[in-house]
Scaffold this active site. Structure first.
Site, PDB file in Angstrom:
ATOM      1  N   THR A  14       0.917  -1.288  -0.010  1.00  8.44           N
ATOM      2  CA  THR A  14      -0.050  -0.081  -0.047  1.00  8.44           C
ATOM      3  C   THR A  14       0.943   1.354   0.190  1.00  8.44           C
ATOM      4  O   THR A  14       1.865   1.294   0.694  1.00  8.44           O
ATOM      5  CB  THR A  14      -0.862   0.013   1.219  1.00  8.44           C
ATOM      6  OG1 THR A  14      -1.683  -1.095   1.045  1.00  8.44           O
ATOM      7  CG2 THR A  14      -1.790   1.348   1.173  1.00  8.44           C
ATOM      8  N   ASN A  73       9.811 -10.469   0.414  1.00  8.33           N
ATOM      9  CA  ASN A  73       8.614 -11.091  -0.018  1.00  8.33           C
ATOM     10  C   ASN A  73       8.231 -12.578   0.116  1.00  8.33           C
ATOM     11  O   ASN A  73       6.992 -13.015  -0.179  1.00  8.33           O
ATOM     12  CB  ASN A  73       8.076 -10.552  -1.550  1.00  8.33           C
ATOM     13  CG  ASN A  73       7.949  -8.942  -1.331  1.00  8.33           C
ATOM     14  OD1 ASN A  73       7.066  -8.593  -0.635  1.00  8.33           O
ATOM     15  ND2 ASN A  73       8.991  -8.133  -1.818  1.00  8.33           N
TER      16      ASN A  73
END
Lengths: 409, 409
Positions: B196, B404
């Site tokens: 985000t 990630n």
């Protein structure tokens, strides 16, 4: 999608690009690479029907231009010559002259007309071909129909690939055995902008070039184009099919009673090669398959499947065996396809994680165990139509970065 | 593009989101994260003019819905409350109720109307907010106009970010000093599907909400939207501007004589924040700027710039300090923009590598030395028009994969 349940297509584990009648091949070390084979040819006993699809890049390399010109002459090909190590791309007028010369030398070597020769190159961009080595190499090409020659060819076309890619299938049309076989290269499957995807497919089916192109387009869209190779295309991508006609079936056209049999066999061969390319993606440890159902159309389903399989965050999560379905939602969310955001189901393997866009409880332990497999399947149901589609890719790993941070050096 | 050479916009190194008159802020540890601050607020002494842009994802999170509803009421905002650690996305009806409750509690805490409160969340998807902790946290918020409070806020909104992002600029309109300042978060800049991007900008300019939205749209397209955050958008992305009006300039509208001054100052602030986000991309070691000139339009130029800066292969090459311009050609080649494939120039830094689509000799040593810098600029000239555009990103590294592959665990 074909109704294929009654169609028998058999895999020949030992089959190669020379299993279809009429084809020979060779692969040699011309000296473009230090020690590996780097030049190959596939040749047919007769001028073959042919069909091809090419990169959509603005920068189509000279070999693509020459191959298009060859095919345009009479829609037949008898040989395709391929080098690795140098893509002959962004090489301007000299590059074009070199591709023509590569074609002419090959035609001379085999005593066939120039316009019956296709040319392909893969490797580094912006460097000229070492034409003396190419010309010497072409003179060394002695094609045979042996398994050894097929392996030589399969090796000669590779770049950063770790494994050879080949497939061979048989089916029956008009009571005749039809073989379809292929060899492929391509390994930069995680955003393969520069990782040229080449596939050469042979068949002894009796089919005209126009019909072959129809069949090829149909199956390319759901196979090679679904490993994102076309979306993130290189300057040199090419898939080429040659059909010798020697199986002696009645000529195949879309009106032939067994047309679907041929298309299904071609589909099976293409899908097998495409998945091999995805599995051997640079640095990959896992093959990832994404199935999308319930889309408004097959095109939409394929777009979403490809978006998911192309997401760096999904790929890294799969590498880490992390059941992070939120990243799948992320990938679906920014696709251009139609989605009802309140009614999406997501499963990883058989483990459902999202139902009607709401998380449902699942065992993280089982999910991790499933994600540790070398093949991972993600299923998405959009619940708004009948469209379904599949895409293939691989995980994103440290080795991808390693390979691509030092490719030229 | 504005003709901005006569506009003076000064950077205030020490400035923060509370430098513009009328704003206070706070950031606390509500317990959503183990030890870091995770809840913050920015509040204005008066109902402020406001403008916002949101994620284009199909799956807009509940806080986005609630914020849109707040602004729609009378186009004013007095406070924005933000939590990290949990995105409150894919949380259905309960998630929406929670976002409403977060708004109501904030309104109660500060004695303002609910529709003057915006809500933002960032973090993991698919988990419900721990509302007891959120509610306790809101009661702890004691906004002040201090530098310390600004740092608390800047910290509270971060997730995987390594550094705080803030910017503050001043200019003069109608002889009055106008301050514009912002705080932002976002670090998954390499395909930031889930990372985000949030930015909160304050100004004391006197401007109505409609005019503010016009200015904001114009500068967002060339700043935040050029760090690929919009293309690979998350469920929660939001950029929000609040204007207190306390600088007492004559009301700004596009007809105001100094409109361009305000737009340029806003542009400068947005660009500064956007570049900070790109530079702090997950695992990044380098900020990458791509400038495209000579495109048929500014839109085309921006598309190509973003395509190049978004290419995994370009990013890994930059990480490896490899002047592999072939990958830049690859990225340009598969863009949808108009390109003349025979007349493209490419430079990395001041080192030209491609002229009229042909490689030109350059020093690999100098190129490597340039690419070892922490800021890398790529310049592309398409020679077919006057359109130019810029995009920012970062390199793709081992650490991106590391971060990630294990984000949730």
């Amino acid at each position: 999608m074909l109704d294929t349940k009654d169609i028998q297509v058999l895999k020949l584990e030992e089959g190669t690009i020379v299993t279809p009648k009429g084809f020979k091949t060779a692969g040699v070390h011309a000296g473009l690479r230090y020690t590996k084979r780097d030049l190959g040819v596939v040749i047919c006993d007769v001028p073959a029907s042919c069909a091809a699809v090419y990169t959509l890049s603005h920068f189509q390399a000279p070999p693509i231009k020459v191959t298009k010109e060859s095919i345009a002459t009479e829609n037949k090909l008898q040989a395709v010559v391929i080098n690795s190590a140098c893509a002959n791309a962004c090489t301007g007028q000299q590059g074009l002259l070199d591709a023509y010369e590569m074609r002419a030398e090959t035609a001379a070597q085999f005593g066939i007309e120039e316009h019956l020769v296709a040319v392909a190159s893969t490797g580094v961009i912006g460097e000229l071909l070492q034409m003396d080595k190419i010309k010497n190499g072409i003179k060394m090409l002695q094609p045979t129909a042996t398994k050894e020659a097929a392996e030589d060819f399969q090796t000669a076309i590779l770049t950063t690939d770790l494994v050879m890619k080949k497939a061979c299938y048989q089916t029956t049309i008009n009571g005749k055995t039809i073989s379809i076989a292929g060899a492929a290269k391509g390994s930069g499957m995680i955003h393969p902008n520069m990782a040229t995807m080449l596939a050469f497919v042979t068949t002894d089916a009796n089919i005209d070039s126009a019909s072959l192109q129809i069949a090829m387009k149909e199956v390319t869209d759901v196979t090679f184009n679904q490993i994102t190779v076309d979306g993130e295309t290189s300057t040199n991508d090419m898939v080429l099919v040659m059909a010798s006609g020697m199986a002696e079936n009645e000529p195949l056209t879309p009106q032939h009673a067994e047309w679907k049999v041929f298309v299904h066999a071609l589909h099976t061969t293409f899908e097998d090669l495409a998945k091999q390319i995805a599995r051997d993606g640079e640095g990959a440890t896992k093959l990832v398959e994404v199935n999308v159902t319930g889309a408004v159309s097959e095109v939409d389903a394929r777009i979403i499947a490809k978006k998911i399989v192309g997401s760096n965050l999904v790929k890294t999560a799969i590498y880490g065996s992390d059941a992070n379905w939120g990243r799948i939602i992320g990938a679906i969310g920014h696709s251009t396809a139609t989605v009802n955001p309140d009614n999406v189901d997501i499963s990883i393997g058989s483990i459902q994680m999202l139902k009607a866009s709401q998380p449902i409880a699942f065992s993280e332990e089982l999910a991790k165990a499933y994600l540790d497999n070398s093949e991972v399947v993600i299923n998405v149901d959009l619940h708004i139509g009948d469209g379904f589609g599949t895409a293939w890719g691989c995980d994103l790993t440290y080795d991808y970065v390693k390979i691509n941070a030092s490719y030229r050096s």
